[in-house]
Enzyme design. Sequence first.
Site, PDB file in Angstrom:
ATOM      1  CG  ASP A  93      -2.538  -0.763   0.944  1.00  0.00           C
ATOM      2  OD1 ASP A  93      -2.359  -0.876  -0.172  1.00  0.00           O
ATOM      3  OD2 ASP A  93      -2.612  -1.786   2.331  1.00  0.00           O
ATOM      4  CG  ASP A 157      -6.909  -3.857  -2.937  1.00  0.00           C
ATOM      5  OD1 ASP A 157      -7.711  -5.415  -3.635  1.00  0.00           O
ATOM      6  OD2 ASP A 157      -7.671  -3.820  -1.684  1.00  0.00           O
TER       7      ASP A 157
HETATM    8  N1  GLY Z   1      -6.912  -1.814  -0.316  1.00  0.00           N
HETATM    9  C1  GLY Z   1      -8.077  -2.477   1.168  1.00  0.00           C
HETATM   10  C2  GLY Z   1      -9.086  -1.827   1.419  1.00  0.00           C
HETATM   11  O1  GLY Z   1      -9.475  -2.081  -0.461  1.00  0.00           O
HETATM   12  O2  GLY Z   1      -9.981  -2.269   1.784  1.00  0.00           O
END
Ligand code: GLY
Length: 372
Positions: A93, A157
Amino acid sequence: MEQAWVEEVYQKILAKEAKVARRSQGKIPYTTKNGVFDDKSGKEICWWTNGFWGGMLWQLYHATRDELYKEMAIENERKLDANLMNHQGMDHDSGFKWLPTSVAHYKMDGNAESRNRALLAADNLAGRFNPVGQFIRAWNNWDGNEDGSFAGRAIIDCMMNLPLLYWASEELHDPRYRQIAMMHADTARKNFIREDGSSKHIIEFNAKTGEYLYSVGGQGYEHGSSWTRGQAWAIYGFALSYRHTGKDRFLETAKKVADYFISCIPESGLIPVDFRQPESPAYEDSTAAAIAACGFLEIAHHTGEEKYKEAALTLLKTLADKRCNWDENIDNLLEKCTAAYHDKEHEFSIIYGDYYFIEAIWKLMDKELFIW
Ligand code: GLY
């Protein structure tokens, strides 16, 4: 008519956020409790959403030049240094954390410290690449016990984190970051996107051989289901990979998932947590609507196809009418956001919902600081 609506929403956001920001100084919010932002500074500094508040502040600064927003965004960015020095807290992330903070700052005024932070984050993200499986490892073991059990896990994601790598390649005139991003995007295209255009959430690869093992439902309802925020990450993420590479296959993939998403939008315009969740309990996720709207606008920007802009407007108008809390005494903007179908809590406020709603309105107003 449509522009008048956008202008009205834009002004309402500016009026509300001016008050919200002034009373939220020193915080990095994730959600609200009784209408008041919480704070993820300190012990929870490595939480994946900790860049979105900074991103909101930069978008507000870009639109207004009110120095308070800039000062607060820089404070958010500096606090993230504790994360940058914490290996366990560094996962895929990094894009969500350092694009809306350090890269945004660097784009605004060329700040050298911000560039340094973002490059360190990009190096770490590139280091998560598994060359045999050609994917970026998503998470570290939650409990810090590195027994390798998370080494083969990739999630859709991550498509949204790739722009940090595209940025680093341009900044350093070094193709490696971009090569890694493109290889991950190709792996995602081949393995996550189903024939009908829907996307899986999590795939487990064999980290040693790269072999595809299985997929799991993750934050959606179940295996084989269609977690809406994951669909939205895929739409926007593939469209961004097209922006940065010019490769048609990424745009085609973005459009395929977008067309699937559009075909699933209910009459109400309100987006469920999973397009394949049961009738009961049926939970909503406004963040998926806001992120998908940004993705649709990105596709429309590249293709000029009206249907994507229309779909974005449908979602945004529904959010503005039914899911935005315009009360200036309440800190959050969007209501009814959900992190995961099987969590204990559902339908609360989440900061990235507010961020992407604002980003979408800024796009329509031509006020956006482009940070992805
Ligand atoms: N990237 C984690 C979510 O969208 O919850």
